[in-house]
Design an enzyme around this catalytic site. Structure first.
Site, PDB file in Angstrom:
ATOM      1  N   LEU A   1       0.808  -1.209   0.000  1.00 18.23           N
ATOM      2  CA  LEU A   1       0.000   0.000   0.000  1.00 18.23           C
ATOM      3  C   LEU A   1       0.841   1.260   0.000  1.00 18.23           C
ATOM      4  CD1 LEU A   1      -2.158  -1.946   2.283  1.00 18.23           C
ATOM      5  CD2 LEU A   1      -3.329  -0.499   0.641  1.00 18.23           C
ATOM      6  N   ASP A   2       1.990   1.216   0.649  1.00 17.15           N
ATOM      7  CA  ASP A   2       2.864   2.379   0.693  1.00 17.15           C
ATOM      8  C   ASP A   2       3.354   2.733  -0.714  1.00 17.15           C
ATOM      9  OD1 ASP A   2       4.008   4.399   2.119  1.00 17.15           O
ATOM     10  OD2 ASP A   2       5.416   3.157   3.230  1.00 17.15           O
TER      11      ASP A   2
END
Length: 649
Positions: free
Chosen positions: A385-386
């Site tokens: 997700l980062d």
């Protein structure tokens, strides 16, 4: 090098010159196909394990390579405590030291050599090899250099349990999952390394028992007693499993690994999982030329960094992360050349979006369409997700330059990201609601990193992305902002899970709060700004070391200024309107004064997080693109009529 006076504001002419030099150097380091990738260095553990893997398999000795790795290991041995730490200047770590000593002995360093004798004395003083963590004890057991009875039992039948079962692979983090599955097979078969030289390390044992320690936060004695009792039961009944069930379990493990071999990028695209997969195939009798074993072994080799005098093995590679962050820095720097480089980077990133594989994350979120980016070149089962949030923000930022070509990628990336929100409003790195904290009480989980719960830094990045795309007042944003507020420390800072540490977390949170429309008068922001001002070093920079992850952390402890952490602090302060403050001026001056002759910045300190208290990372790219980003933003804000930062990062 002349340092600009702190008593006078640094001139924009000086800053412009720094930006030009850094931009030129960054452009020169870009690969021909448009991406950036910089070295990713951990501690002595990975290169030591690489040496041991070669000897485990009885591969032909590559004397020149072993000599280079030996020089690397000797160089990073501490002069202060005679062993090896987990980061530059870090305290003695018994597990890293045992592995480094074993690797050097395997290469041919005599046990009575001065550096080996010093290391051995330090290891014995710390309790000896028995005091090593679970993974160290497994490594020793695989060589017949330590007993399997000291290793917690994890039967391969674990992979057959239903999802509701309290101990289930889906409840563990992706990195634990990929490391554990081939290890289940190895622990069941208990193979012994070929080890043609017959090297062992009896001299590292004291003969005295050592009480195991855990690096996990907030362990509970009741869970610990229960799991230790379960371990004793499993050990007693290890030979009682039905043979058919055991064989089915092992085959299911093999199927899991084979499906996720990930080509030459390897299982999980991380070294421990990749090495375990190679040893698993070997233990099962797969010949060296079997396609699965061959490609698994090649994936390990791809992690080597071989220089003229030294060599080491990386824990993984970071091309998507480096490329996305470098693209942001180049867009901030601006100008035709830098923007062209950023566009080429986005062109390289676009086809690496994972659109057709539902990875392990789908166990928890089966109705969400894939659309994320992985950290490495390829890791389709495990996008994160980062990276996805950072890539989406870069693509959105470039829309006015290259048109709508990225629109569909942005839509799919956003859709996947928001679909992965956890129930508490935050986001983890690879999974949703991976918060089964009782599992950190397992004796196998002494590293305290079995889980992937929501964290401030990843959550802040997603908030920044959504806000940059225009979403600021939705229910999910309100939940996310409430999560950030609940996680702020009493001193005003935020914990940084994936970067060291509170400076990283605070930068991330401030960017998110600004993008969400909160003003500098908001109590969360005001307290964070005051904390960053308070911890600024006298030289104008900021620094924080990996000891800030200690379980008994009682507040910030001063550390030498670093280029990456100074850049994070500056970007955080400027995000909330502090561009004209003395703190920002002094920080920018520090960066300008410490720029190297090649136009970039150097930094030996580790400012990347792997697993708190267990594993840290030195991103060689961090002191390159983050300082450029910070000084370019400073110039841009000073030249504008507004102190407002219009982007999520």
């Amino acid at each position: 090098m002349h340092s600009p006076s702190l008593s006078q504001p640094i001139s924009l002419v000086t800053i412009e010159h720094s930006i030009e030099r850094a931009t030129t150097a960054m452009a020169a380091s870009q690969r021909e196909d448009g991406h950036w990738v910089f070295e990713l260095e951990a501690d002595a553990t990975i290169p030591a394990e690489y040496i041991l893997l070669r000897h485990y398999l009885a591969e032909p000795v590559d004397a020149p390579l072993e000599a280079k790795i030996a020089r690397y290991l000797r160089r990073i041995q501490s002069d202060d405590h005679d062993g090896w730490g987990l980061f530059h200047g870090g305290a003695f770590d018994v597990s890293a030291s045992v592995k480094a000593y074993y690797a050097l002995k395997m290469i041919g360093d005599a046990p009575d050599a001065p550096h080996m004798a010093r290391a051995r004395d330090a290891i014995l003083a710390a309790g000896g090899a028995t005091a090593g963590n679970v993974f160290t004890r497994i490594q020793l057991a695989l060589f017949g250099a330590g007993p399997w009875r000291t290793v917690p039992t994890m039967p391969p039948e674990l992979i057959l349990t239903p999802r509701w079962f309290p101990i289930h692979l889906s409840k563990m983090s992706y990195w634990a999952r990929t490391v554990v599955v081939p290890l289940l097979v190895l622990a069941a078969l208990k193979p012994v390394a070929r080890n043609p030289l017959g090297i062992k390390v009896e001299e590292l044992y004291t003969g005295r028992p050592v009480k195991p320690e855990s690096k996990a936060a907030d362990t509970k004695w009741l869970w610990t007693i229960g799991f230790n009792t379960l371990d004793r039961v499993l050990k007693a009944g290890d030979r009682l499993w039905p043979k058919g069930l055991r064989q089915r379990a092992i085959q299911t493990c093999v199927d899991f690994v084979t499906e996720r071999l990930n080509g030459e990028d390897g299982l999980g695209a991380i070294y421990p999982a990749m090495a375990n997969s190679v040893m698993m195939f070997d233990a099962l009798g797969y010949p060296e030329d079997h396609p699965a074993r061959t490609i698994a072994r090649k994936s390990v080799e791809n992690l080597l960094i071989v220089g003229e005098d030294e060599a080491y093995c990386q824990p993984c590679v970071s091309p998507v992360w480096d490329t996305a962050l470098a693209a942001h820095a180049m867009m901030e720097a601006g100008g035709p050349e830098a923007e062209t480089q950023a566009t080429r980077a986005l062109d390289w990133l676009r086809p690496r979006q994972v659109l057709d594989v539902k990875g392990d994350w789908a166990d928890e979120k089966p109705d969400v369409r894939p659309g994320g980016w992985a950290f490495q070149y390829n890791n389709d089962h495990y996008p994160d997700l980062d990276d996805t949030a950072v890539v989406v923000m870069a693509m959105d930022r470039a829309r006015d330059r290259i048109g709508p070509v990225n629109d569909e990628a942005i839509v799919r990336g956003t859709e996947w990201t928001v679909g992965m929100q956890s129930r508490n409003g935050g986001w983890g790195a690879f999974d949703a609601d991976n918060s089964h904290h009782y599992l950190n009480n397992l004796p196998f989980a002494d590293h305290g990193a079995l889980l992937d719960p929501p964290t401030v830094d990843v959550s802040a990045r997603v908030i920044s992305m959504l806000a940059q795309l225009g979403e600021t007042d939705s229910p999910r944003m309100k939940a996310a902002l409430a999560y950030l507020e609940s996680e702020q420390e009493p001193d005003g800072s935020w914990f940084g899970r994936w970067g060291v540490n509170y400076i990283y977390g605070t930068w991330s949170a401030l960017c998110a709060l600004n993008a969400s429309g909160l003003g500098p008068e908001h109590p969360m922001i005001a307290r964070a700004v005051e904390w960053l001002r308070t911890i600024q070093n006298a030289d104008g920079g900021w620094g924080e070391d990996c000891d800030s992850y200690a379980l008994d952390y009682a507040g910030y402890t001063p550390a030498p200024s670093t280029a990456s952490q100074t850049a994070w602090a500056l970007l955080g302060l400027m995000a909330v309107g502090e561009v004209d403050s003395d703190a920002v001026a002094r920080g920018v001056t520090w960066l300008a004064a410490n720029q190297q002759a090649d136009g970039l910045w150097g930094q030996e300190q580790y400012t990347g997080g792997g697993f708190p208290r267990v594993f840290y990372l030195r991103y060689h790219g961090y002191p390159k693109y983050f300082p450029l980003w910070a000084i370019a933003r400073y110039r841009n804000l000073k030249r504008s009529n507004s102190a407002h930062v219009a982007f999520g990062m």
